[in-house]
Motif scaffolding. Structure first.
Motif, PDB file in Angstrom:
ATOM      1  N   ARG B  16      33.828   1.489  97.299  1.00 45.06           N
ATOM      2  CA  ARG B  16      33.416   2.369  96.008  1.00 45.06           C
ATOM      3  C   ARG B  16      32.061   2.307  95.636  1.00 45.06           C
ATOM      4  N   THR B  17      31.647   1.156  95.679  1.00 44.46           N
ATOM      5  CA  THR B  17      30.031   0.862  95.423  1.00 44.46           C
ATOM      6  C   THR B  17      29.291   1.374  96.429  1.00 44.46           C
ATOM      7  N   PHE B  18      29.790   1.595  97.675  1.00 47.92           N
ATOM      8  CA  PHE B  18      28.639   1.821  98.829  1.00 47.92           C
ATOM      9  C   PHE B  18      28.714   3.406  98.881  1.00 47.92           C
ATOM     10  N   GLU B  19      29.849   3.997  98.583  1.00 50.78           N
ATOM     11  CA  GLU B  19      29.725   5.396  98.892  1.00 50.78           C
ATOM     12  C   GLU B  19      28.449   6.189  98.251  1.00 50.78           C
ATOM     13  N   VAL B  20      28.095   5.890  97.025  1.00 43.30           N
ATOM     14  CA  VAL B  20      26.971   6.562  96.403  1.00 43.30           C
ATOM     15  C   VAL B  20      25.707   6.403  97.354  1.00 43.30           C
ATOM     16  N   PRO B  21      25.324   5.119  97.524  1.00 48.50           N
ATOM     17  CA  PRO B  21      24.113   4.885  98.185  1.00 48.50           C
ATOM     18  C   PRO B  21      24.287   5.469  99.934  1.00 48.50           C
ATOM     19  N   PHE B  22      25.340   5.271 100.235  1.00 45.50           N
ATOM     20  CA  PHE B  22      25.475   5.880 101.789  1.00 45.50           C
ATOM     21  C   PHE B  22      25.309   7.347 101.786  1.00 45.50           C
ATOM     22  N   THR B  23      25.862   7.924 100.673  1.00 49.31           N
ATOM     23  CA  THR B  23      25.939   9.353 100.551  1.00 49.31           C
ATOM     24  C   THR B  23      24.246   9.756 100.427  1.00 49.31           C
ATOM     25  N   GLN B  24      23.601   9.068  99.568  1.00 51.56           N
ATOM     26  CA  GLN B  24      22.163   9.384  99.429  1.00 51.56           C
ATOM     27  C   GLN B  24      21.466   9.024 100.559  1.00 51.56           C
ATOM     28  N   LEU B  25      21.647   8.117 101.363  1.00 50.44           N
ATOM     29  CA  LEU B  25      20.983   7.892 102.763  1.00 50.44           C
ATOM     30  C   LEU B  25      21.265   9.035 103.595  1.00 50.44           C
ATOM     31  N   LEU B  26      22.553   9.670 103.800  1.00 50.74           N
ATOM     32  CA  LEU B  26      22.866  10.774 104.589  1.00 50.74           C
ATOM     33  C   LEU B  26      21.790  11.954 104.170  1.00 50.74           C
ATOM     34  N   ALA B  27      21.857  12.213 102.566  1.00 50.72           N
ATOM     35  CA  ALA B  27      21.090  13.304 102.138  1.00 50.72           C
ATOM     36  C   ALA B  27      19.566  13.047 102.560  1.00 50.72           C
ATOM     37  N   SER B  28      19.059  11.771 102.575  1.00 56.12           N
ATOM     38  CA  SER B  28      17.604  11.535 102.867  1.00 56.12           C
ATOM     39  C   SER B  28      17.566  11.959 104.445  1.00 56.12           C
ATOM     40  N   GLU B  29      18.746  11.420 105.399  1.00 53.39           N
ATOM     41  CA  GLU B  29      18.428  11.803 106.715  1.00 53.39           C
ATOM     42  C   GLU B  29      18.810  13.255 107.005  1.00 53.39           C
ATOM     43  N   GLY B  30      18.588  14.147 106.105  1.00 53.77           N
ATOM     44  CA  GLY B  30      18.893  15.765 106.260  1.00 53.77           C
ATOM     45  C   GLY B  30      20.134  16.223 106.110  1.00 53.77           C
ATOM     46  N   HIS B  31      20.976  15.508 105.809  1.00 51.74           N
ATOM     47  CA  HIS B  31      22.290  16.112 105.739  1.00 51.74           C
ATOM     48  C   HIS B  31      22.765  16.664 104.424  1.00 51.74           C
ATOM     49  N   GLN B  32      23.550  17.839 104.614  1.00 55.05           N
ATOM     50  CA  GLN B  32      23.760  18.621 103.300  1.00 55.05           C
ATOM     51  C   GLN B  32      25.220  17.974 102.927  1.00 55.05           C
ATOM     52  N   VAL B  33      25.333  17.520 101.818  1.00 57.73           N
ATOM     53  CA  VAL B  33      26.385  16.722 101.365  1.00 57.73           C
ATOM     54  C   VAL B  33      27.656  17.775 101.001  1.00 57.73           C
ATOM     55  N   LEU B  34      28.573  18.032 101.342  1.00 61.72           N
ATOM     56  CA  LEU B  34      29.548  18.938 100.955  1.00 61.72           C
ATOM     57  C   LEU B  34      30.594  18.515 100.063  1.00 61.72           C
ATOM     58  N   GLN B  35      31.117  17.049 100.344  1.00 63.29           N
ATOM     59  CA  GLN B  35      32.110  16.386  99.701  1.00 63.29           C
ATOM     60  C   GLN B  35      31.573  14.812  99.753  1.00 63.29           C
ATOM     61  N   GLY B  36      31.853  14.334  98.447  1.00 62.94           N
ATOM     62  CA  GLY B  36      31.651  13.012  98.241  1.00 62.94           C
ATOM     63  C   GLY B  36      30.865  12.767  97.273  1.00 62.94           C
ATOM     64  N   PRO B  37      30.744  11.472  96.559  1.00 64.22           N
ATOM     65  CA  PRO B  37      31.484  10.341  96.695  1.00 64.22           C
ATOM     66  C   PRO B  37      32.654  10.594  95.864  1.00 64.22           C
ATOM     67  N   VAL B  38      33.082  11.398  95.073  1.00 59.52           N
ATOM     68  CA  VAL B  38      34.134  11.547  94.131  1.00 59.52           C
ATOM     69  C   VAL B  38      35.453  11.570  94.933  1.00 59.52           C
ATOM     70  N   HIS B  39      36.476  10.705  94.509  1.00 56.41           N
ATOM     71  CA  HIS B  39      37.831  10.948  95.420  1.00 56.41           C
ATOM     72  C   HIS B  39      38.572  12.011  95.024  1.00 56.41           C
ATOM     73  N   GLN B 262      27.469  11.798  89.631  1.00 53.12           N
ATOM     74  CA  GLN B 262      28.956  11.598  90.023  1.00 53.12           C
ATOM     75  C   GLN B 262      29.166  10.257  89.879  1.00 53.12           C
ATOM     76  N   ALA B 263      28.222   9.428  90.205  1.00 56.89           N
ATOM     77  CA  ALA B 263      28.470   7.708  90.382  1.00 56.89           C
ATOM     78  C   ALA B 263      28.942   7.512  88.888  1.00 56.89           C
ATOM     79  N   ALA B 264      28.108   8.090  87.986  1.00 56.40           N
ATOM     80  CA  ALA B 264      28.197   7.544  86.550  1.00 56.40           C
ATOM     81  C   ALA B 264      29.862   8.132  85.945  1.00 56.40           C
TER      82      ALA B 264
END
Lengths: 199, 554
Positions: B16-39, B262-264
């Motif tokens: 749970r606590t890892f999802e947000v920063p990992f999603t941010q990491l993906l975004a920084s690496e050029g990914h477009q986030v389609l879903q996450g981290p809300v379950h 979303q994390a909040a």
């Protein structure tokens, strides 16, 4: 670097400064009647009046200095330190009082000001001048004791204060003064009765 | 040092606590986030779904824990891995269901050789059936990616490192204090300077999100949901401040902002779930009764803010039952300590309104106003502290014998929230209730700080703010009071918030001192339709034009 005790010094300095700030209204009683607050953001404040007028103001800075010789810094006791800080308190009190008097003076000279200036035609104000000034201003009273509150009289000199003290021996003057105060109490009650929600 | 901090955080992070920063990491690496981290209810083993730079649809499954990941444990997740790689992705962001192009199994642990072999075998089986292989992302590679993700954004000044460590090494049980986090973000995000590029803003916002995740680690370990939410809301506010300061396009910062929001949101949902499920909010201790009322207010206020935020965002109503349970149970125990608690009282009142209870809100707001008119009357001995003193600060000051701000500051004769309560009552035409507050109401100075909009609004303390003071006139006209209460100056709220109204209730959990007449009017209007939003500049312009037309006519 030599060993130091920054925490202790910081706490002591804070306590001394707080003590000095608290002493200021005691040194100049006129300042004790002035409300205080801390502004947490910005350096300007604005008053909104009932007629939708607005006045924006800033703040005046007050500062005072302490000089201690190296020798003094070796030996001063906390008691002696307080005495020195008391001079700061006196200085700050004097500065604030001076500013306040200049503002009072300006307000008293303003025909639309909220401060009543009592002046005589040719020389110091007379009993009649004093009574006339009373008639022309609003008073507030303590709802429990009925005594006037929230106002003070500033006299320019000891001599003037003594002269005004002698007026109290004049029965006619005191009667008229009391009559005016009774009238002012009635006016005050009428004003207080208006503190309500109306249509 | 950064590597040690990240490793320390990574080792103890839950999914749970890892999802947000990992999603941010993906975004920084050029990914477009389609879903996450809300379950979501039907995850099909896919925690985060993205499109990478090459347009490939990527599905990530996160599995965190301690120690090595052994074969036996991995076998327990084998079905999930199969589902991850062999089921189609079905989310609103995709026009049609489709197979992921790449599938990742992400863990903060190191796999044993037999466990790695299993992944290898599953991948080969997948490829044989034209499904994607399962790509393994383990601790060491994650660590490297996170460290790289910060780029040049690591605090170099000792004070900033100290602020960060102060947070990172906290116990996590108490309140998250604003000052260290905001000081840290103040220097990490490029607020100063005029030639700040869009790319720099984007990288800085992403780095700030990662650092916020690390800084919140103590509260995360404790599952202190309210403080975790507040941490993310602080970040969200500072990202908006960055956007406002440099007028940066949303593309540069919106991903990071959305992650923080979303994390909040997720943390507040966790808080609600925990609080509603319990019989009470007691944290056992001999002095518990001294703090229970304040805890009840903060928890109820935060959950009320969540409900209202979800309403404004147009999300579903699944929270209502839990919020109703919680508020009904705890409302009578709520206790304020200072005007910093006032926004929470209003949030609870609005929440009750949303839930169909229209009498309790009046009781709450009029009760608060009565407390203020009594407590802050000029003749009162000790006034109710202003909203610039946190609830924690007020509690401590009342207990200690040391000199505190209670000795130095005078609160009687003035208030920051009394007039807000009066306006709330006036908008509802509650004349009798309002009358009971007079004549005391006319003796209290109404105070508000107006920050410079838009960038100053999101500063914790705006050096360019102007303090406003006024009083109710004597006598006070009820009709004029209603008229004024029903007009909210929309220019006092930045456009960035009008574009994100769901943040309005949440921001009060971290910036209670921004709760002004206009802020309350805006929320009242958005939630209940009360009053109207006006633009005085526009009105003035219209009046000037009319006057000019009349002059021409003459």
């Amino acid at each position: 670097m030599l060993p130091d005790y920054p925490e202790v010094k910081r706490k002591a300095e804070q306590d001394l400064m707080k003590w000095a700030q608290k002493a200021v209204p005691k040194l100049e009683p006129i300042l004790a009647n002035i409300g205080r607050f801390r502004q947490h953001e910005g350096t300007e404040w604005a008053i909104h009046y009932a007629d939708e007028d607005k006045e924006v103001r800033g703040y005046e800075e007050f500062k005072s200095e302490i000089e201690l010789t190296r020798q003094e810094q070796r030996v001063l006791s906390i008691h002696r330190l307080k005495e020195i800080v008391a001079t700061v308190a006196n200085d700050l009190a004097r500065q604030q009082s001076k500013l306040m008097m200049s503002r009072i003076q300006a307000e008293a000279e303003d025909p639309e000001g909220v401060i009543t200036g009592i002046t005589g035609e040719d020389g110091p104000p007379t009993k009649d001048d004093f009574l006339e000034a009373m008639r022309n201003r609003d008073f507030t009273f303590n709802p429990e004791t009925g005594e006037p509150e929230g106002q003070f009289l500033i006299v320019p000199s000891e001599e003037a204060a003594m002269r005004m003290k002698e007026w109290e021996d004049d029965e006619e003057f005191m009667k008229e003064r009391e009559r005016i105060m009774d009238e002012k109490r009635r006016e005050w009650r009428a004003r207080e009765n208006r503190r309500k929600l109306v249509d | 040092m950064l590597e040690r901090i990240v490793e320390n955080w990574l080792t103890s992070a839950s999914e749970r606590t890892f999802e947000v920063p990992f999603t941010q990491l993906l975004a920084s690496e050029g990914h477009q986030v389609l879903q996450g981290p809300v379950h979501h209810a039907f995850e099909q083993g896919k925690d985060i779904i993205t499109l990478n730079d090459d347009g490939e649809l990527c599905a990530h499954q996160l599995k965190n824990g301690g120690g090595q990941l052994r074969l036996g444990e991995l076998r327990e997740h084998q079905d999930q891995l199969t589902t991850l790689s062999r089921s189609a992705v079905s989310i609103p962001a995709l026009p049609e269901n489709r197979q992921p192009d790449r599938v990742f199994f992400v863990t903060n642990r190191t796999l044993t050789p037999p466990a790695r072999d299993l992944i290898q075998q599953l991948s080969e089986a997948n490829r044989g059936l034209d499904y994607p292989g399962i790509e393994l992302v383990e601790k060491d590679s994650l660590l490297g990616r996170f460290v790289d993700g910060h780029g040049d954004f690591f605090p170099s000044e000792p004070e900033d490192i100290s602020s960060f460590l102060q947070l990172f090494l906290s116990g996590g049980k108490g309140e998250l204090r604003a000052e260290p986090l905001l000081q840290f973000l103040e220097h990490l995000l490029p607020f100063e300077g005029e030639d700040v590029s869009v790319a720099e803003c984007e990288r800085a916002a992403a780095a700030a999100a990662l650092f916020t995740a690390y800084a919140l680690a103590p509260w995360t370990r404790r599952e202190n949901h309210l403080e975790i939410a507040r941490g993310w809301l602080f970040l969200a506010s500072q990202i908006l401040r960055l956007a406002a300061t440099h007028d940066v396009e949303a593309d540069a910062w919106e991903d990071s902002y959305n992650l923080a929001y979303q994390a909040a949101r997720v943390s507040l949902q966790d808080l609600l779930e925990e609080a509603a499920d319990r019989e009470d909010l007691v944290v056992p201790g001999i002095t518990e009764s001294l703090v229970y009322g304040v805890r009840a207010l903060r928890v109820c206020g935060a959950c009320a803010a969540l409900l209202l935020s979800e309403e404004l965002a147009g999300h579903d109503h699944s929270l209502r039952a839990d919020v109703r349970t919680l508020l009904n149970r705890e409302c009578s125990f709520m206790g304020t300590m200072g005007e910093a608690g006032a926004p929470l009282v209003f949030l609870v009142a609005w929440a009750f309104g949303e839930l169909g209870n229209y009498t309790l809100p009046v009781s709450l707001i009029s009760g608060w106003a009565s407390d203020l008119v009594r407590g802050n009357h000029p003749s009162s001995e000790e006034g109710i502290p202003d909203p610039y003193h946190s609830v924690r600060e007020v509690q401590l000051a009342r207990l200690t014998k040391d000199h505190t701000f209670l000795d130095e500051e005078q609160f009687t004769g003035k208030s920051y929230t009394f007039h807000i309560a009066v306006e709330w009552l006036a908008r509802r035409l509650l004349r009798q209730t309002t009358s009971s507050l007079w004549p005391g109401a006319t003796r209290i100075d109404q105070m508000e700080h107006w920050p410079r909009v838009p960038d100053g609004f999101f500063r914790y303390r705006d050096p360019n703010a102007q303090l406003q003071m006024g009083r109710f006139p004597v006598p006070t006209s009820w009709s004029e009071l209603i008229s004024a209460a029903n007009k909210t100056n929309r220019n006092h709220i930045p456009d960035l918030l009008w574009e994100r109204p769901e943040l309005l209730p949440l921001l009060l959990l971290v910036f209670p001192h921004r709760f002004t007449s206009s802020y309350a009017g805006a929320l009242d209007h958005l939630l209940t339709g009360a009053g109207e939003l006006v633009d005085p500049d526009e009105i003035q312009q219209q009046e000037d034009e009319e006057e000019a037309t009349e002059d021409q006519g003459e």
